[in-house]
Design a protein around this motif. Structure first.
Motif, PDB file in Angstrom:
ATOM      1  N   TYR A 128      -3.662   8.561 -11.797  1.00  0.00           N
ATOM      2  CA  TYR A 128      -3.165   7.284 -11.267  1.00  0.00           C
ATOM      3  C   TYR A 128      -3.319   6.439 -12.672  1.00  0.00           C
ATOM      4  O   TYR A 128      -4.411   6.874 -13.287  1.00  0.00           O
ATOM      5  CB  TYR A 128      -4.547   7.217 -10.343  1.00  0.00           C
ATOM      6  CG  TYR A 128      -4.159   7.869  -9.301  1.00  0.00           C
ATOM      7  CD1 TYR A 128      -5.160   9.644  -9.515  1.00  0.00           C
ATOM      8  CD2 TYR A 128      -3.096   7.975  -8.250  1.00  0.00           C
ATOM      9  CE1 TYR A 128      -4.703  10.042  -7.969  1.00  0.00           C
ATOM     10  CE2 TYR A 128      -3.475   8.920  -6.959  1.00  0.00           C
ATOM     11  CZ  TYR A 128      -4.388   9.841  -7.220  1.00  0.00           C
ATOM     12  OH  TYR A 128      -4.080  10.984  -6.147  1.00  0.00           O
ATOM     13  N   TYR A 186      -6.268   6.854 -14.469  1.00  0.00           N
ATOM     14  CA  TYR A 186      -7.874   7.939 -13.796  1.00  0.00           C
ATOM     15  C   TYR A 186      -6.511   9.323 -13.850  1.00  0.00           C
ATOM     16  O   TYR A 186      -5.756   9.171 -13.100  1.00  0.00           O
ATOM     17  CB  TYR A 186      -8.902   7.306 -12.951  1.00  0.00           C
ATOM     18  CG  TYR A 186      -9.285   6.247 -12.946  1.00  0.00           C
ATOM     19  CD1 TYR A 186      -8.314   5.103 -13.526  1.00  0.00           C
ATOM     20  CD2 TYR A 186     -10.940   6.000 -13.182  1.00  0.00           C
ATOM     21  CE1 TYR A 186      -9.407   3.604 -14.010  1.00  0.00           C
ATOM     22  CE2 TYR A 186     -11.425   4.941 -13.043  1.00  0.00           C
ATOM     23  CZ  TYR A 186     -11.327   4.182 -13.967  1.00  0.00           C
ATOM     24  OH  TYR A 186     -11.721   3.107 -14.073  1.00  0.00           O
ATOM     25  N   ARG A 187      -8.001   9.769 -13.011  1.00  0.00           N
ATOM     26  CA  ARG A 187      -7.203  11.618 -13.195  1.00  0.00           C
ATOM     27  C   ARG A 187      -8.562  12.341 -12.051  1.00  0.00           C
ATOM     28  O   ARG A 187      -9.579  12.042 -11.506  1.00  0.00           O
ATOM     29  CB  ARG A 187      -6.948  12.495 -14.365  1.00  0.00           C
ATOM     30  CG  ARG A 187      -7.923  13.053 -14.938  1.00  0.00           C
ATOM     31  CD  ARG A 187      -7.903  13.506 -15.700  1.00  0.00           C
ATOM     32  NE  ARG A 187      -8.743  14.387 -16.721  1.00  0.00           N
ATOM     33  CZ  ARG A 187      -8.705  14.816 -17.975  1.00  0.00           C
ATOM     34  NH1 ARG A 187      -7.834  14.931 -18.896  1.00  0.00           N
ATOM     35  NH2 ARG A 187     -10.103  14.867 -18.537  1.00  0.00           N
ATOM     36  N   GLN A 188      -7.483  12.981 -10.908  1.00  0.00           N
ATOM     37  CA  GLN A 188      -7.996  13.843 -10.137  1.00  0.00           C
ATOM     38  C   GLN A 188      -7.587  14.857  -9.875  1.00  0.00           C
ATOM     39  O   GLN A 188      -6.370  14.536  -9.735  1.00  0.00           O
ATOM     40  CB  GLN A 188      -8.087  13.060  -8.858  1.00  0.00           C
ATOM     41  CG  GLN A 188      -8.990  13.643  -7.388  1.00  0.00           C
ATOM     42  CD  GLN A 188      -8.901  12.615  -6.158  1.00  0.00           C
ATOM     43  OE1 GLN A 188      -7.525  11.819  -6.171  1.00  0.00           O
ATOM     44  NE2 GLN A 188      -9.705  12.857  -5.850  1.00  0.00           N
ATOM     45  N   ARG A 192     -12.283  11.298  -8.241  1.00  0.00           N
ATOM     46  CA  ARG A 192     -11.088  11.136  -9.256  1.00  0.00           C
ATOM     47  C   ARG A 192     -12.108  10.331 -10.555  1.00  0.00           C
ATOM     48  O   ARG A 192     -13.246  10.153 -10.340  1.00  0.00           O
ATOM     49  CB  ARG A 192     -10.790   9.443  -8.416  1.00  0.00           C
ATOM     50  CG  ARG A 192      -9.521   8.930  -9.892  1.00  0.00           C
ATOM     51  CD  ARG A 192      -8.872   7.936  -8.918  1.00  0.00           C
ATOM     52  NE  ARG A 192      -8.320   8.066  -7.494  1.00  0.00           N
ATOM     53  CZ  ARG A 192      -7.074   7.582  -7.093  1.00  0.00           C
ATOM     54  NH1 ARG A 192      -7.034   6.200  -7.318  1.00  0.00           N
ATOM     55  NH2 ARG A 192      -7.305   7.845  -6.059  1.00  0.00           N
TER      56      ARG A 192
END
Length: 121
Positions: free
Chosen positions: A94, A37-39, A45
């Motif tokens: 993440y 995942y990315r934020q 997120r």
């Protein structure tokens, strides 16, 4: 009981590549799936990619054809090969694992601490 540790983030120019790694350690009975995942700053997120125990993969539309997720079962490690990076790929990435650990019967979600990816234009 279970820890996820990411590595491989960094600063890269647009069009470049990075390879992220995530190692799961601890008392692990089995891993149902692992993913990324990315934020981005100011954003929620978001899902990027996942791979399950049968090697089935999923990708968010914006990374299809550019990112590839893979895993090494013997090392409890998942990788994210990111090619043709764009500035909009910038964010904290993440690692997520759906993992059955000692004493449990069902997979539980675990998260790594995140690794920063910055793509400059």
């Amino acid at each position: 009981q279970v820890q996820l540790v990411e590595s491989g983030g960094g600063l890269v120019q647009a069009g470049g590549s990075l390879r992220l790694s995530c190692v799961a350690s601890g008392v692990i009975t089995s891993i149902a799936a692992m993913g990324w995942y990315r934020q981005a700053p100011g954003n929620q997120r978001e899902f990027v990619a996942s791979i399950n125990s049968e090697q089935s993969t999923l990708y968010t539309d914006s990374v299809k054809g550019r990112f590839a997720i893979s895993k090494d079962n013997a090392k409890n490690t998942v990788y994210l090969q990111m090619n043709s990076l764009k500035p909009e790929d910038t964010g904290v990435y993440y690692c997520n694992g759906e993992i059955v650990s000692d004493g449990s019967h069902w997979p539980v979600d675990y998260w790594g601490q995140g690794t920063q990816v910055t793509v400059s234009s």
